[in-house]
Design a protein around this motif. Structure first.
Motif, PDB file in Angstrom:
ATOM      1  N   ILE A   1       9.601  -3.554  -2.530  1.00 20.40           N
ATOM      2  CA  ILE A   1       8.944  -5.129  -3.633  1.00 20.40           C
ATOM      3  C   ILE A   1       7.507  -4.732  -3.170  1.00 20.40           C
ATOM      4  O   ILE A   1       6.688  -5.538  -4.471  1.00 20.40           O
ATOM      5  CB  ILE A   1       9.266  -5.990  -2.635  1.00 20.40           C
ATOM      6  CG1 ILE A   1      10.651  -6.006  -3.222  1.00 20.40           C
ATOM      7  CG2 ILE A   1       8.675  -7.278  -3.089  1.00 20.40           C
ATOM      8  CD1 ILE A   1      11.350  -7.498  -2.555  1.00 20.40           C
TER       9      ILE A   1
ATOM     10  N   ALA B   1       5.395  -1.857  -3.446  1.00 21.13           N
ATOM     11  CA  ALA B   1       5.268  -0.975  -4.393  1.00 21.13           C
ATOM     12  C   ALA B   1       5.346  -1.879  -6.414  1.00 21.13           C
ATOM     13  O   ALA B   1       4.687  -2.146  -6.884  1.00 21.13           O
ATOM     14  CB  ALA B   1       5.971  -0.322  -4.294  1.00 21.13           C
ATOM     15  N   ALA B   2       6.287  -2.842  -6.905  1.00 27.11           N
ATOM     16  CA  ALA B   2       7.119  -3.240  -7.863  1.00 27.11           C
ATOM     17  C   ALA B   2       4.951  -4.397  -7.521  1.00 27.11           C
ATOM     18  O   ALA B   2       4.658  -4.299  -9.108  1.00 27.11           O
ATOM     19  CB  ALA B   2       7.928  -3.966  -7.534  1.00 27.11           C
TER      20      ALA B   2
ATOM     21  N   GLY C   1       2.392  -2.607  -8.787  1.00 25.61           N
ATOM     22  CA  GLY C   1       2.399  -1.980 -10.001  1.00 25.61           C
ATOM     23  C   GLY C   1       1.326  -3.386 -10.843  1.00 25.61           C
ATOM     24  O   GLY C   1       1.082  -3.156 -11.783  1.00 25.61           O
TER      25      GLY C   1
END
Lengths: 179, 117
Positions: B69, B71-72, B75
Motif C-alpha cells: 500500500i 508503494a501504491a 506512486g
C-alpha cells in the motif's frame, strides 16, 4: 510468553544488535526530517530503511526484511528521487524547506513521543519474545499468504493495478477530463 | 528479545514522522515523512507477530500488505505532486491555498461568527 523472561539489563547479543540498528534508524530519520538538502533526505531515507531491514532480520522476519529492501530501498526511494528531479528541486542546500510552524510541530512530536513511549513501556515492560530462527522465512509466510490471506492479497493486487492506472492518467497531459 | 525495544524504536520513528509531516514544506519531504510513519507501524507489526507467535503469521503478512500500500501511495502521491507542479510551478504546501477557506474581514454590520458563513 512472559514467564521466566530475563531482566531488561544487560541486553543479550541480538538485543544489542537491534538497539544499535534502531539507533541508526532513529538518527537517520531525524536527519531526513531536518536536513536542508532534498537529495540528502532521500539518501538518508535509504540508510534508515536499510537499518530497519536489519532490525527485521534480527527479529527473525527474513522475508519481510528482503521485501523491505526490494520495495522501499529499491522502488520507493527511486520514485522519490525521480519526484525530486522532476520538480526541479535545487541540488544544493535550500532554505525554506521548513515551514513557519516548526516549533509547534516539534512540540506535537515530542508530546506524541512522550505519550507513546510511556504507554508502551508501562504496557510491555515484562513482555519477552523468544526468537526462533526460520519463523518468518519465505516458506511459512508464503504458505499462510496463499492459504489464509488469499482474498486480501487479491484485493490488494487490484488496488495496486488501480493505483498504477491512476498514476498514469494523472501524469499524462494529453488525457483531458470530460467537459 | 524484549518487546519493549522494537516498540520504543517504532514509537520514536512514528513521532519523527509526525514532526516531518507537520514541519516540512516541500510536498516530497512530506511524503518521505509519511513513509517513516508507515515503517514505524511495520516494525510494530513484526515485533508483535514475533511476540505472539501467530500461527497464521498475521502480523508479517499485514506488514507485506502495508509495504504494497505504501508503494501504491507513493506512486499516486508523486503523480499528484507532479500534476500540481505542472500547473502551479511550486510544490510548496504552504503556498497551495486554493482550497483554503476565504478569511474575510469581519463585517461590522453583523455579529461575529455569521459573517463567514
Amino acid at each position: 510468553m512472559t514467564s521466566q523472561a530475563p531482566g531488561l539489563w544487560p541486553p543479550s547479543g541480538p538485543e544489542v544488535v537491534f538497539l544499535l540498528l534502531g539507533a541508526v534508524a532513529v538518527g537517520t530519520a531525524l536527519l531526513v526530517v531536518t536536513t536542508r538538502q532534498l537529495v540528502h533526505a532521500a539518501l538518508w531515507l535509504v540508510v534508515c530503511f536499510g537499518a530497519l531491514a536489519g532490525g527485521y532480520l534480527v527479529l527473525t522476519a527474513e522475508f519481510v526484511a528482503w521485501v523491505q529492501v526490494l520495495i522501499y530501498v529499491g522502488a520507493v526511494v527511486v520514485l522519490l528521487l525521480f519526484g525530486i528531479m522532476l520538480t526541479r528541486a535545487p541540488i544544493g542546500p535550500s532554505a525554506g524547506l521548513d515551514s513557519g510552524n516548526r516549533w509547534a510541530a516539534a512540540l506535537v512530536a515530542v508530546a506524541t513521543a512522550a505519550v507513546l513511549v510511556t504507554v508502551v513501556v508501562t504496557g510491555f515492560r515484562t513482555a519477552y519474545a523468544p526468537l526462533h530462527p526460520g519463523q518468518g522465512a519465505a516458506e511459512p509466510l508464503g504458505a499462510s499468504v496463499f492459504r489464509i490471506w488469499v482474498l486480501p492479497f487479491e484485493a490488494l493486487s487490484v488496488l495496486l493495478l488501480a493505483a498504477l492506472i491512476g498514476a498514469i492518467v494523472l501524469s499524462r497531459t494529453d488525457i483531458r477530463g470530460r467537459e | 528479545m524484549h518487546v519493549v525495544y522494537p516498540v520504543v524504536v517504532s514509537a520514536l520513528l512514528f513521532s519523527i514522522g509526525v514532526y516531518g509531516v507537520l514541519a516540512r514544506r516541500n510536498a516530497i519531504l512530506v511524503l518521505m515523512s509519511v513513509e517513516l510513519m508507515l515503517n514505524a507501524v511495520n516494525l510494530n507489526l513484526v515485533a508483535f507477530d514475533v511476540w505472539l507467535r501467530d500461527r497464521l503469521h498475521g502480523g508479517q503478512v499485514l506488514t507485506l500488505f502495508v509495504i504494497v500500500i505504501a508503494a501504491a501511495e507513493v506512486g499516486l502521491g508523486l503523480a499528484i505532486v507532479l500534476a500540481v507542479f505542472r500547473t502551479r510551478r511550486t510544490v510548496d504546501v504552504d503556498r497551495l491555498r486554493a482550497l483554503a477557506e476565504v478569511v474575510r474581514a469581519p463585517d461590522p454590520g453583523r455579529p461575529d461568527g455569521e459573517g463567514a458563513s
